[in-house]
Design a protein around this motif. Structure first.
Motif, mmCIF file in Angstrom:
data_model
loop_
_atom_site.group_PDB
_atom_site.id
_atom_site.type_symbol
_atom_site.label_atom_id
_atom_site.label_comp_id
_atom_site.label_asym_id
_atom_site.label_seq_id
_atom_site.Cartn_x
_atom_site.Cartn_y
_atom_site.Cartn_z
ATOM 1 N N UNK A 15 0.842 -1.204 0.000
ATOM 2 C CA UNK A 15 0.000 0.000 0.000
ATOM 3 C C UNK A 15 0.877 1.253 0.000
ATOM 4 N N UNK A 16 1.956 1.214 0.721
ATOM 5 C CA UNK A 16 2.867 2.357 0.765
ATOM 6 C C UNK A 16 3.516 2.590 -0.596
ATOM 7 N N UNK A 17 3.904 1.508 -1.262
ATOM 8 C CA UNK A 17 4.507 1.635 -2.590
ATOM 9 C C UNK A 17 3.516 2.262 -3.567
ATOM 10 N N UNK B 56 8.722 8.678 -0.135
ATOM 11 C CA UNK B 56 8.620 7.398 0.572
ATOM 12 C C UNK B 56 8.324 7.616 2.048
ATOM 13 N N UNK B 57 8.985 8.597 2.639
ATOM 14 C CA UNK B 57 8.737 8.906 4.048
ATOM 15 C C UNK B 57 7.312 9.439 4.246
ATOM 16 N N UNK B 58 6.822 10.196 3.273
ATOM 17 C CA UNK B 58 5.444 10.667 3.352
ATOM 18 C C UNK B 58 4.459 9.504 3.314
ATOM 19 N N UNK B 59 4.833 8.437 2.605
ATOM 20 C CA UNK B 59 3.944 7.294 2.420
ATOM 21 C C UNK B 59 4.008 6.291 3.561
ATOM 22 N N UNK B 60 4.898 6.511 4.529
ATOM 23 C CA UNK B 60 4.938 5.624 5.691
ATOM 24 C C UNK B 60 6.211 4.822 5.853
ATOM 25 N N UNK B 61 7.095 4.847 4.872
ATOM 26 C CA UNK B 61 8.385 4.175 5.032
ATOM 27 C C UNK B 61 9.269 5.001 5.957
ATOM 28 N N UNK B 62 10.121 4.325 6.712
ATOM 29 C CA UNK B 62 11.096 5.053 7.523
ATOM 30 C C UNK B 62 12.487 4.446 7.395
ATOM 31 N N UNK B 63 12.675 3.705 6.296
ATOM 32 C CA UNK B 63 13.991 3.132 6.024
ATOM 33 C C UNK B 63 14.199 3.045 4.521
#
Length: 392
Positions: free
Chosen positions: A334-336, A357-364
């Protein structure tokens, strides 16, 4: 005097001494830095200290410096039997929420204690005898010494194998319960490092037996093993400095959630029917599309289960049986898709893909790149370039 000493140590010995001294400084820094935090840092600090002291002992005992510390010369062999337990405790306290010890934990220290007892006659021997024995190059290595070396290598491999099992189990459990990509990546780093050390130990064990059988094993091989072991352990220390989150209690999952079970047994007594499972999937997909909880980088399965008014067990069952993947992979998909949409909306902007990516919920970053390529078959940069060309 200085020239003679360094001449006897040799190039490998000089590097080994430098590595050991650096290790002692690193161990001291980690111990001071993390003195008020978790137990895992203390164990890695002890690990680096033990191997560093042993490296110094084994190197200086072959030089004229033995005259200055003969009482403790060549007396640190029992330290090596603490390396396996120390690494295991480091991993255990890193991956569990428990801060306490169990009474049976003392059994991990028994091999080292027994080796210490066998070494007592040497440790208590007069300094003159130790100096003479160390300077006698014609003394052959006894079969007992070979057996002790083999036992130590096997012990270290056993602890590394058990640590690998604990890390793997935790990574599977974490993927089922949390969508925190930073934690997932940290566990991967720990797993890769531990597997690398295990691989080297297995290689050395095979080489050790082969060389002993052919009568070619000697101190140079032994020192090479110690030197590379020291490097592995110091890498762990450097990782603790450069990836501080890898040494925090954010990795503690095993006490909070049950370990991953076999799929056949996991939902055997579940009360969730096939119809309810399909309905839960529909509700889950609706929640993802409308509320977008995956934007929270530390999203957990219990949080989503509470929003759907269901249990974590039922939600986990639905994800595994209906969608066929772990909570982490599903949320990352979903984040992708969110990132893909943001890229298409920002083709003309200077916003980096990582920021999106950080906006979408990734933190790495690594987890993002890996997940993005799994979904799209290309790197984020290539996808952004393709979207920019399509928009022109």
């Amino acid at each position: 005097m200085t020239t003679s000493v360094f001449g006897e140590i040799g190039f490998l010995g000089m590097i080994t001494v430098a590595s050991a001294l650096q290790g002692l400084l690193l161990a001291a820094y980690i111990a001071i830095r993390d003195k008020d935090t978790n137990q895992s840092s203390r164990w890695i600090s002890l690990l680096i200290t033990l191997i560093s002291l042993h490296l110094l002992d084994m190197t200086f005992s072959r030089t004229e410096l033995i005259k200055y510390f003969a009482p403790i010369s060549n007396s640190s062999f029992f330290f090596l039997f603490l390396l396996g337990p120390a690494y295991f405790f480091h991993v255990r306290f890193l991956l569990t929420a428990s801060k306490t010890y169990r009474w049976r934990d003392i059994l991990h220290l028994m091999p080292s204690f027994l080796v210490f007892l066998t070494m007592l006659p040497w440790i208590l021997a007069p300094s003159e005898l130790k100096v003479a024995a160390q300077q006698n190059t014609e003394i052959e290595i006894s079969i007992f010494t070979y057996l002790m070396l083999a036992a130590n290598i096997i012990q270290i491999i056993s602890y590394l194998a058990y640590s690998n099992r604990l890390i793997h189990s935790t990574r599977l459990t974490q993927a089922e319960q949390s969508a925190d990509t930073e934690i997932n990546q940290n566990i991967r780093v720990l797993e890769i490092y531990t597997k690398a050390y295990t691989g080297w130990a297995l290689f050395y064990l095979i080489t050790f037996f082969a060389l002993v059988f052919w009568g070619q094993f000697g101190e140079v091989i032994d020192h090479t093993w110690l030197f590379i072991s020291g490097l592995f352990i110091q890498v762990a220390g450097v990782i603790s400095l450069t990836r501080s989150t890898l040494f925090t209690e954010r990795l503690a999952f095993q006490e909070n959630y049950p370990p991953t079970e076999r799929e056949a047994d996991k939902y055997e007594r579940s009360t969730l029917s096939a119809e309810d499972c399909r309905a839960l999937r529909s509700a889950f997909e609706t929640l993802m599309e409308t509320d977008k909880p995956y934007l929270n980088c530390e999203l957990r399965l219990p949080t989503v289960a509470a929003k759907l008014n269901t249990t974590t067990h039922h939600l986990s069952q639905m994800l595994n049986q209906e969608i066929g993947d772990s909570f982490l992979k599903i949320i990352n998909r979903y984040r992708v898709k969110e990132v893909m949409g943001l890229i298409e909306e920002n083709t003309s902007c200077k916003v980096t893909v990582l920021e999106l990516a950080y906006q979408a919920g990734f933190n790495n970053k690594n987890s993002f790149n890996r997940s993005f390529k799994e979904v799209t078959g290309m790197t984020p940069t290539a996808y952004k370039r393709q979207s920019a060309i399509a928009a022109e």
